[in-house]
Scaffold this active site. Structure first.
Site, PDB file in Angstrom:
ATOM      1  N   THR A  37       0.852  -1.189   0.000  1.00 57.08           N
ATOM      2  CA  THR A  37       0.000   0.000   0.000  1.00 57.08           C
ATOM      3  C   THR A  37       0.887   1.238   0.000  1.00 57.08           C
ATOM      4  O   THR A  37       2.068   1.170   0.359  1.00 57.08           O
ATOM      5  CB  THR A  37      -0.911   0.017   1.233  1.00 57.08           C
ATOM      6  OG1 THR A  37      -0.076   0.038   2.410  1.00 57.08           O
ATOM      7  CG2 THR A  37      -1.799  -1.202   1.278  1.00 57.08           C
ATOM      8  N   GLU A  59      -5.782  -4.191  -1.490  1.00 55.40           N
ATOM      9  CA  GLU A  59      -6.211  -5.375  -0.738  1.00 55.40           C
ATOM     10  C   GLU A  59      -7.244  -6.227  -1.488  1.00 55.40           C
ATOM     11  O   GLU A  59      -7.566  -7.327  -1.050  1.00 55.40           O
ATOM     12  CB  GLU A  59      -6.795  -4.938   0.613  1.00 55.40           C
ATOM     13  CG  GLU A  59      -5.782  -4.367   1.585  1.00 55.40           C
ATOM     14  CD  GLU A  59      -5.538  -2.873   1.435  1.00 55.40           C
ATOM     15  OE1 GLU A  59      -4.950  -2.268   2.340  1.00 55.40           O
ATOM     16  OE2 GLU A  59      -5.928  -2.301   0.374  1.00 55.40           O
ATOM     17  N   LYS A  84     -18.228  16.231   9.262  1.00 59.67           N
ATOM     18  CA  LYS A  84     -19.422  16.134  10.101  1.00 59.67           C
ATOM     19  C   LYS A  84     -19.785  17.532  10.590  1.00 59.67           C
ATOM     20  O   LYS A  84     -19.062  18.142  11.370  1.00 59.67           O
ATOM     21  CB  LYS A  84     -19.177  15.189  11.281  1.00 59.67           C
ATOM     22  CG  LYS A  84     -19.076  13.731  10.853  1.00 59.67           C
ATOM     23  CD  LYS A  84     -19.040  12.791  12.027  1.00 59.67           C
ATOM     24  CE  LYS A  84     -19.010  11.332  11.552  1.00 59.67           C
ATOM     25  NZ  LYS A  84     -18.975  10.379  12.675  1.00 59.67           N
ATOM     26  N   TRP A 126     -23.475  14.204   8.085  1.00 59.23           N
ATOM     27  CA  TRP A 126     -22.334  13.994   7.199  1.00 59.23           C
ATOM     28  C   TRP A 126     -22.468  14.821   5.923  1.00 59.23           C
ATOM     29  O   TRP A 126     -23.536  14.923   5.324  1.00 59.23           O
ATOM     30  CB  TRP A 126     -22.228  12.522   6.801  1.00 59.23           C
ATOM     31  CG  TRP A 126     -21.730  11.640   7.903  1.00 59.23           C
ATOM     32  CD1 TRP A 126     -21.333  12.017   9.145  1.00 59.23           C
ATOM     33  CD2 TRP A 126     -21.600  10.216   7.851  1.00 59.23           C
ATOM     34  NE1 TRP A 126     -20.961  10.922   9.875  1.00 59.23           N
ATOM     35  CE2 TRP A 126     -21.118   9.802   9.115  1.00 59.23           C
ATOM     36  CE3 TRP A 126     -21.845   9.253   6.887  1.00 59.23           C
ATOM     37  CZ2 TRP A 126     -20.859   8.473   9.418  1.00 59.23           C
ATOM     38  CZ3 TRP A 126     -21.598   7.933   7.180  1.00 59.23           C
ATOM     39  CH2 TRP A 126     -21.106   7.550   8.434  1.00 59.23           C
TER      40      TRP A 126
END
Length: 541
Positions: free
Chosen positions: A188, A332, A441, A446
């Site tokens: 990664t 992944e 937020k 959100w």
């Protein structure tokens, strides 16, 4: 009593993809723009022959089953040969991202314990800088011919790739072994802490190639001419070096030149029908076409991943006759998870409906399961309204990071936490609204930073935009837009904020705009929101 089927059992091995291609698609072309400059052309027949020569060369270097072989290379035919020769021999092809810092490259190579390192001419200075730190590497191989070898180098016993390949026979029977044997390794990008390794198997890679080839996925066939602009050092080039070989597609590899000028030239000259890469790449291509009044003729489909494609980009590519297909995935996940392909029910739908669909990351392809959960890990409905944490399961999904015993990313029932905040509609289309760490937020609700960014890059003066949450005395957080303008263009704060009118809920509207010369990106081209939050940590409303 269980009755077992009476079918043959054959291991799913990467070498079989190559054998199939050179047998049944022998004269299909592989075209590469080389680091040295010229365009290189050969066929799957040639790829098979040289991969066997390289496999014999690896044996002469005492590379054994399970050894890691590192690569620092662009998208080119030599890199493709390494994909097949290394994995086909039972060793592990470890693609290293050369855009990382030298310290990260050293860490990754040492952590993987690479026994050999193959690298393009472009990366000779980097390897010379870190060679003494690479404790496990026994062989350094420069991926060029004798004429382009440096007269002197600080790397001891530096080998020439072409000499190495040409000094060995092409007579080889690929070994057969357990399909769960490790085949390849990718780390990664490591935006926080050390990069983490994801170790793929032959089985997972071949299954991923099957699924990503399907019409509802990337739709790859022997009729395709595919240009992977996504680097082969990034999640195996989204698996295209495997799926294209599996299907005998013409491969067009852009090498180190991924600017608008060179991509346009390759697409037109080679008749590319499908290309894949991150939005930044297509922005450069479209700007080149716009400046020079050019039309893209052969391109039918553009696969976009890494970050969401703005609607304005989808519209511009459509004007050139190219359908945009969003791809969501992760290192992944090998990486393909979902694609935004329409269903039969969407045939004949209006442009607005189609664009809304294309703006989502799409439905899971067969082999991947997805769900959304709340912070207590309880499943949420797929109603297009509920936002939750995205979790995945599947045959090519990571079960554990390489050489790491502790893994907080998996739940007790085996689901992998992706770190994405999404909703899923009643047709199964997933839409990413944010990364868990990037969600804004405000007043307990959100706000999607991705939606704010995608709208603003539709403004004719905006080249790139990032939305970050800034602490607010009343609302906890409010969105600040950080903007890079196009060269020679201008825009004011009020003009850009006014651009949101009618496009989002009023309370989502950003409170301010900050203009910068450039935005920070990771080595794989993603926005580094963490750095932006640090940069604007002292910002006052």
């Amino acid at each position: 009593m269980m009755l077992r089927g009476q079918m043959m059992e054959m291991p799913l091995l990467i070498s079989d993809l190559l054998v199939h291609a050179e047998t049944w698609h022998a004269d299909s072309e592989i075209v590469s723009r080389t680091v040295e400059g010229p365009i290189h052309r050969y066929t799957y027949r040639d790829l098979g022959k040289r991969s066997r020569q390289l496999a014999n060369a690896l044996k002469s270097l005492e590379i054994k089953m399970g050894d890691c072989v590192g690569t620092l290379a662009w998208n080119g035919y030599r890199h493709l040969e390494l994909y097949y020769a290394v994995s086909g021999s039972g060793a592990i092809c470890h693609t290293v991202n050369p855009r990382l810092f030298p310290e990260q490259i050293s860490y990754i190579i040492n952590h993987a314990e690479d026994q050999a390192l193959f690298f393009d001419l472009s990366f000779l200075p980097v390897v010379e800088q870190i060679a003494s730190e690479l404790t496990s590497v026994r062989h350094f191989v420069l991926m060029t011919d004798r004429a382009n070898m440096p007269k002197d180098s600080s790397i001891p016993n530096l080998r020439c790739y072409e000499d190495l390949v040409n000094s060995h026979s092409d007579q080889l029977d690929w070994p057969e072994f357990d399909e769960k044997t490790a085949s390849s390794l990718c780390y990664t990008s490591g935006t926080t802490g050390h990069p983490k390794g994801v170790l793929y198997s032959h089985r997972s890679t071949v299954l991923h190639a099957f699924a990503s080839s399907l019409p509802d996925s990337l739709d790859i066939s022997a009729q395709s001419a595919v240009m992977p602009v996504v680097p082969m050092f990034h999640v195996s080039g989204w698996g295209l070096p495997y799926s294209c070989v599996m299907n005998g597609a013409k491969l067009v590899l852009p090498g180190p030149k991924m600017d608008g000028v060179n991509l346009y030239e390759l697409i037109e000259e080679e008749g590319v029908t499908m290309a894949a890469g991150v939005p930044t790449i297509w922005m450069m291509l479209l700007q080149h076409c716009q400046r020079n009044h050019l039309k893209i003729h052969s391109l039918k489909r553009v696969v976009i991943g890494g970050s969401a494609a703005p609607e304005s980009m989808v519209d511009q590519l459509a004007e050139h006759g190219a359908e945009v297909r969003q791809l969501w995935g992760m290192t992944e996940l090998s990486p393909c998870g979902t694609t935004s392909t329409p269903k039969f029910k969407h045939n004949g739908c209006d442009i607005a409906t189609l664009r809304h669909l294309q703006g989502k990351q799409g439905r899971p392809i067969y082999g991947v399961k997805i769900r959304i959960v709340d912070d207590e890990n309880q499943p949420l409905p797929h109603d297009g309204k509920a936002f939750g944490n995205l979790q995945v399961k599947g045959s090519w999904v990571l079960s554990q990071y390489f050489r790491r015993e502790l893994d907080d990313n998996h739940t007790a029932d085996g689901w992998f936490n992706t770190g994405d905040v999404v909703n899923i509609d009643t047709d199964g289309y997933m839409k990413i609204t944010d990364r868990t760490k990037d969600v804004i937020k405000s007043g307990g609700e959100w706000i999607s930073s991705i939606d704010l960014e995608n709208i603003l890059v539709g403004h004719p003066a905006v080249a790139e935009a990032a939305a970050i949450g800034i602490i607010h005395p009343k609302w906890d957080e409010r969105p600040l837009m950080v903007v890079v303008l196009k060269e020679g263009m201008s825009a004011t704060r009020d003009e850009l904020i006014g651009f949101y009118e009618g496009k989002i809920a009023k309370w989502w509207t950003p409170d301010d705009v900050a203009f910068v010369d450039e935005l920070p990106h990771t080595a794989t081209g993603k926005l580094q929101k963490m750095k932006l939050r640090e940069q604007f940590s002292s910002y006052k409303w």
